[in-house]
Design a protein around this motif. Structure first.
Motif, PDB file in Angstrom:
ATOM      1  N   ALA A 199      10.893  -6.724   8.360  1.00 26.53           N
ATOM      2  CA  ALA A 199      11.159  -5.586   7.475  1.00 26.53           C
ATOM      3  C   ALA A 199       9.968  -5.279   6.582  1.00 26.53           C
ATOM      4  O   ALA A 199       9.208  -6.179   6.207  1.00 26.53           O
ATOM      5  N   VAL A 200       9.848  -4.009   6.237  1.00 28.96           N
ATOM      6  CA  VAL A 200       8.777  -3.560   5.328  1.00 28.96           C
ATOM      7  C   VAL A 200       9.272  -3.740   3.905  1.00 28.96           C
ATOM      8  O   VAL A 200      10.384  -3.337   3.572  1.00 28.96           O
ATOM      9  N   ILE A 201       8.445  -4.327   3.054  1.00 30.34           N
ATOM     10  CA  ILE A 201       8.816  -4.372   1.631  1.00 30.34           C
ATOM     11  C   ILE A 201       7.736  -3.657   0.806  1.00 30.34           C
ATOM     12  O   ILE A 201       6.737  -3.212   1.363  1.00 30.34           O
ATOM     13  N   GLY A 202       7.953  -3.583  -0.503  1.00 32.11           N
ATOM     14  CA  GLY A 202       7.234  -2.604  -1.310  1.00 32.11           C
ATOM     15  C   GLY A 202       5.774  -2.799  -1.655  1.00 32.11           C
ATOM     16  O   GLY A 202       5.363  -2.627  -2.804  1.00 32.11           O
ATOM     17  N   ARG A 203       4.949  -3.108  -0.672  1.00 31.57           N
ATOM     18  CA  ARG A 203       3.494  -3.135  -0.857  1.00 31.57           C
ATOM     19  C   ARG A 203       2.859  -2.472   0.355  1.00 31.57           C
ATOM     20  O   ARG A 203       3.170  -2.830   1.495  1.00 31.57           O
ATOM     21  N   TYR A 204       1.945  -1.557   0.097  1.00 34.06           N
ATOM     22  CA  TYR A 204       1.313  -0.808   1.185  1.00 34.06           C
ATOM     23  C   TYR A 204      -0.166  -0.597   0.872  1.00 34.06           C
ATOM     24  O   TYR A 204      -0.531  -0.422  -0.292  1.00 34.06           O
ATOM     25  N   ILE A 205      -0.983  -0.576   1.923  1.00 36.92           N
ATOM     26  CA  ILE A 205      -2.344  -0.046   1.793  1.00 36.92           C
ATOM     27  C   ILE A 205      -2.424   1.073   2.822  1.00 36.92           C
ATOM     28  O   ILE A 205      -2.181   0.837   4.020  1.00 36.92           O
ATOM     29  N   LYS A 248      -3.437  -8.770  -3.165  1.00 37.71           N
ATOM     30  CA  LYS A 248      -4.784  -9.338  -2.947  1.00 37.71           C
ATOM     31  C   LYS A 248      -4.881  -9.867  -1.514  1.00 37.71           C
ATOM     32  O   LYS A 248      -5.879  -9.645  -0.825  1.00 37.71           O
ATOM     33  N   GLN A 249      -3.832 -10.551  -1.050  1.00 38.24           N
ATOM     34  CA  GLN A 249      -3.817 -11.045   0.337  1.00 38.24           C
ATOM     35  C   GLN A 249      -3.990  -9.873   1.302  1.00 38.24           C
ATOM     36  O   GLN A 249      -4.724  -9.953   2.280  1.00 38.24           O
ATOM     37  N   MET A 250      -3.298  -8.771   0.973  1.00 39.17           N
ATOM     38  CA  MET A 250      -3.345  -7.614   1.876  1.00 39.17           C
ATOM     39  C   MET A 250      -4.712  -6.925   1.843  1.00 39.17           C
ATOM     40  O   MET A 250      -5.230  -6.500   2.872  1.00 39.17           O
ATOM     41  N   VAL A 251      -5.276  -6.813   0.642  1.00 37.75           N
ATOM     42  CA  VAL A 251      -6.595  -6.173   0.517  1.00 37.75           C
ATOM     43  C   VAL A 251      -7.619  -6.959   1.348  1.00 37.75           C
ATOM     44  O   VAL A 251      -8.462  -6.378   2.047  1.00 37.75           O
ATOM     45  N   ASP A 252      -7.526  -8.295   1.310  1.00 40.63           N
ATOM     46  CA  ASP A 252      -8.457  -9.125   2.083  1.00 40.63           C
ATOM     47  C   ASP A 252      -8.250  -8.902   3.587  1.00 40.63           C
ATOM     48  O   ASP A 252      -9.218  -8.805   4.339  1.00 40.63           O
ATOM     49  N   ALA A 253      -6.977  -8.837   4.005  1.00 35.94           N
ATOM     50  CA  ALA A 253      -6.701  -8.623   5.436  1.00 35.94           C
ATOM     51  C   ALA A 253      -7.162  -7.228   5.853  1.00 35.94           C
ATOM     52  O   ALA A 253      -7.733  -7.040   6.934  1.00 35.94           O
ATOM     53  N   TYR A 254      -6.949  -6.255   4.959  1.00 43.13           N
ATOM     54  CA  TYR A 254      -7.325  -4.861   5.256  1.00 43.13           C
ATOM     55  C   TYR A 254      -8.843  -4.720   5.453  1.00 43.13           C
ATOM     56  O   TYR A 254      -9.306  -3.910   6.257  1.00 43.13           O
ATOM     57  N   ALA A 255      -9.598  -5.541   4.730  1.00 37.15           N
ATOM     58  CA  ALA A 255     -11.059  -5.484   4.872  1.00 37.15           C
ATOM     59  C   ALA A 255     -11.452  -5.754   6.325  1.00 37.15           C
ATOM     60  O   ALA A 255     -12.482  -5.269   6.800  1.00 37.15           O
ATOM     61  N   GLU A 256     -10.636  -6.500   7.058  1.00 40.31           N
ATOM     62  CA  GLU A 256     -10.917  -6.797   8.468  1.00 40.31           C
ATOM     63  C   GLU A 256     -10.359  -5.719   9.400  1.00 40.31           C
ATOM     64  O   GLU A 256     -10.976  -5.391  10.406  1.00 40.31           O
ATOM     65  N   THR A 257      -9.170  -5.175   9.054  1.00 43.66           N
ATOM     66  CA  THR A 257      -8.478  -4.303  10.018  1.00 43.66           C
ATOM     67  C   THR A 257      -8.736  -2.808   9.826  1.00 43.66           C
ATOM     68  O   THR A 257      -8.774  -2.051  10.786  1.00 43.66           O
ATOM     69  N   GLY A 258      -8.840  -2.365   8.565  1.00 45.52           N
ATOM     70  CA  GLY A 258      -8.810  -0.920   8.286  1.00 45.52           C
ATOM     71  C   GLY A 258      -7.424  -0.386   8.622  1.00 45.52           C
ATOM     72  O   GLY A 258      -6.454  -1.150   8.699  1.00 45.52           O
ATOM     73  N   GLY A 259      -7.308   0.906   8.830  1.00 40.55           N
ATOM     74  CA  GLY A 259      -6.013   1.508   9.186  1.00 40.55           C
ATOM     75  C   GLY A 259      -5.059   1.518   8.013  1.00 40.55           C
ATOM     76  O   GLY A 259      -5.462   1.649   6.856  1.00 40.55           O
ATOM     77  N   SER A 260      -3.769   1.387   8.293  1.00 41.83           N
ATOM     78  CA  SER A 260      -2.756   1.297   7.242  1.00 41.83           C
ATOM     79  C   SER A 260      -2.024  -0.021   7.398  1.00 41.83           C
ATOM     80  O   SER A 260      -1.893  -0.535   8.512  1.00 41.83           O
ATOM     81  N   MET A 261      -1.568  -0.566   6.276  1.00 41.35           N
ATOM     82  CA  MET A 261      -0.945  -1.890   6.314  1.00 41.35           C
ATOM     83  C   MET A 261       0.287  -1.911   5.421  1.00 41.35           C
ATOM     84  O   MET A 261       0.261  -1.362   4.314  1.00 41.35           O
ATOM     85  N   VAL A 262       1.350  -2.546   5.913  1.00 44.37           N
ATOM     86  CA  VAL A 262       2.571  -2.688   5.104  1.00 44.37           C
ATOM     87  C   VAL A 262       2.876  -4.176   4.953  1.00 44.37           C
ATOM     88  O   VAL A 262       2.609  -4.954   5.876  1.00 44.37           O
ATOM     89  N   ALA A 263       3.418  -4.561   3.804  1.00 54.50           N
ATOM     90  CA  ALA A 263       3.853  -5.949   3.643  1.00 54.50           C
ATOM     91  C   ALA A 263       5.124  -6.131   4.453  1.00 54.50           C
ATOM     92  O   ALA A 263       5.983  -5.239   4.475  1.00 54.50           O
ATOM     93  N   ALA A 295      -5.746  -7.829  -7.393  1.00 53.95           N
ATOM     94  CA  ALA A 295      -6.220  -7.303  -6.101  1.00 53.95           C
ATOM     95  C   ALA A 295      -7.428  -6.383  -6.256  1.00 53.95           C
ATOM     96  O   ALA A 295      -7.912  -5.830  -5.274  1.00 53.95           O
ATOM     97  N   GLY A 296      -7.892  -6.188  -7.489  1.00 50.34           N
ATOM     98  CA  GLY A 296      -9.096  -5.380  -7.704  1.00 50.34           C
ATOM     99  C   GLY A 296      -8.834  -3.908  -7.968  1.00 50.34           C
ATOM    100  O   GLY A 296      -9.747  -3.085  -7.914  1.00 50.34           O
ATOM    101  N   ILE A 297      -7.583  -3.566  -8.255  1.00 54.00           N
ATOM    102  CA  ILE A 297      -7.256  -2.152  -8.545  1.00 54.00           C
ATOM    103  C   ILE A 297      -7.808  -1.767  -9.916  1.00 54.00           C
ATOM    104  O   ILE A 297      -7.678  -2.516 -10.889  1.00 54.00           O
TER     105      ILE A 297
END
Ligand code: UTP
Length: 297
Positions: A204-210, A145-160, A49-51
């Protein structure tokens, strides 16, 4: 331009009581799924995911984790001399670049929110990822990585997020959905471990967050939530209605709860069956076992 997510927090300070007595001496994150410790799956996902900076929130008794990421020059030399280049490559994947890894102590297991807060000075003012290594996700493209790509569009906070049976919602943080856009949902509420009949959805929220750094400022208040713990879910929920909002992301992949014994065993079988060197032998064993079980019934 949105800031890139380059830092990830790995909270690993929990007591791991569900795996006692093993976890009396071995951190849960070092327990082995096929031939890799749980933590290696989390690191591989973060790298994809580029970390670039890996922050571990640890506690007493977790030194095996620190040793695991150290270089082992003697072992490397031995493998090189005996021309075991495949093993050498495997070993090198576990090395972390100097300065890329940091360890912070959580002195008392006061909850996941508190564990994340412990890393606040290393995060400063940028978005960051949180990965719970207990949740192992088998997927073609890394979940983060999927979340990082989605976050690039949304900003804010994101949970899996993933759908769970309604009866199991009391084991998770649960999303109250504002708008369902398919993979992405916008969120109007979040509840930690609701009673099944009170859960606002079965997402439900599972253990991945941005997370936005403002979540750390909320955690500064150290408010206790469900179970008397400082809950990460509660701090994220405070972002709702804020400037950038909160999103759930339905990832593509299968999640295994390796914090539970049944989940760990299921993951072991599933990951082993994906391996060419193990699939045939293990498959035959499982088929024989099932046949013997059916014959006995
Ligand atoms: P769990 O709820 O699975 O708790 O934590 P645990 O202590 O690891 O395991 P059990 O329930 O006793 O068997 C979820 C994640 O949050 C971390 C854990 O290390 C795990 O990765 N955590 C939890 C912390 O780092 N600190 C805490 O205070 C609580």
């Amino acid at each position: 331009m949105r800031k890139k997510v380059t830092k990830a927090i790995f909270p690993v300070a929990g007591l791991g009581t569900r795996f006692l007595p093993a976890t009396k001496a071995i951190p849960k994150e070092i327990m082995t799924l096929v031939d890799q410790p749980l933590i290696q799956y989390a690191i591989d996902e973060a790298r994809e995911a580029g970390i670039k900076e890996f922050i571990f929130v640890t506690s007493r008794g977790k030194s095996a984790l620190e040793d695991y990421f150290d270089n082992n020059p003697i072992l490397e030399q031995t493998l090189r001399k005996s021309n075991k280049m495949d093993l050498l490559r495997t070993l090198r994947r576990t090395n972390m670049e100097s300065g890329a890894i940091a360890y912070i102590r959580q002195h008392k297991a006061l909850g996941l929110g508190h564990a994340v807060w412990c890393a606040r000075h290393l995060i400063a003012n940028e978005p960051f990822a949180v990965i719970l290594p207990d949740d192992v996700i088998a997927s073609e493209e890394a979940c983060l990585k999927q979340m990082v790509d989605a976050y690039a569009e949304t900003g804010g906070s994101m949970v899996a997020a993933m759908e769970v049976p309604q009866a199991k919602t009391s084991s998770y943080g649960v999303l109250d959905v504002k708008e369902d856009m398919g993979a992405l949902v916008s969120v109007k509420g979040m509840v930690e471990k609701p009673k099944a009949e009170e859960a606002p959805s079965n997402l439900a929220v599972i253990g991945r967050y941005i997370l936005s750094p403002s979540v750390l400022r909320t955690l500064n208040k150290k408010e206790e939530g469900a179970g008397g713990e400082i809950q990460l879910t509660d701090a994220i929920a405070k972002e709702i209605g804020g400037e950038n909002g909160v999103y759930g992301y339905r990832f593509r992949g299968k999640r295994f709860d390796c914090g539970s014994k049944a989940g760990f065993l299921q993951a072991t079988v599933a990951f082993a069956m994906e391996r060419e060197d193990l699939r045939d032998e293990l498959g035959e064993f499982l088929r024989d076992m099932m046949a013997a079980e059916q014959a006995a019934q």
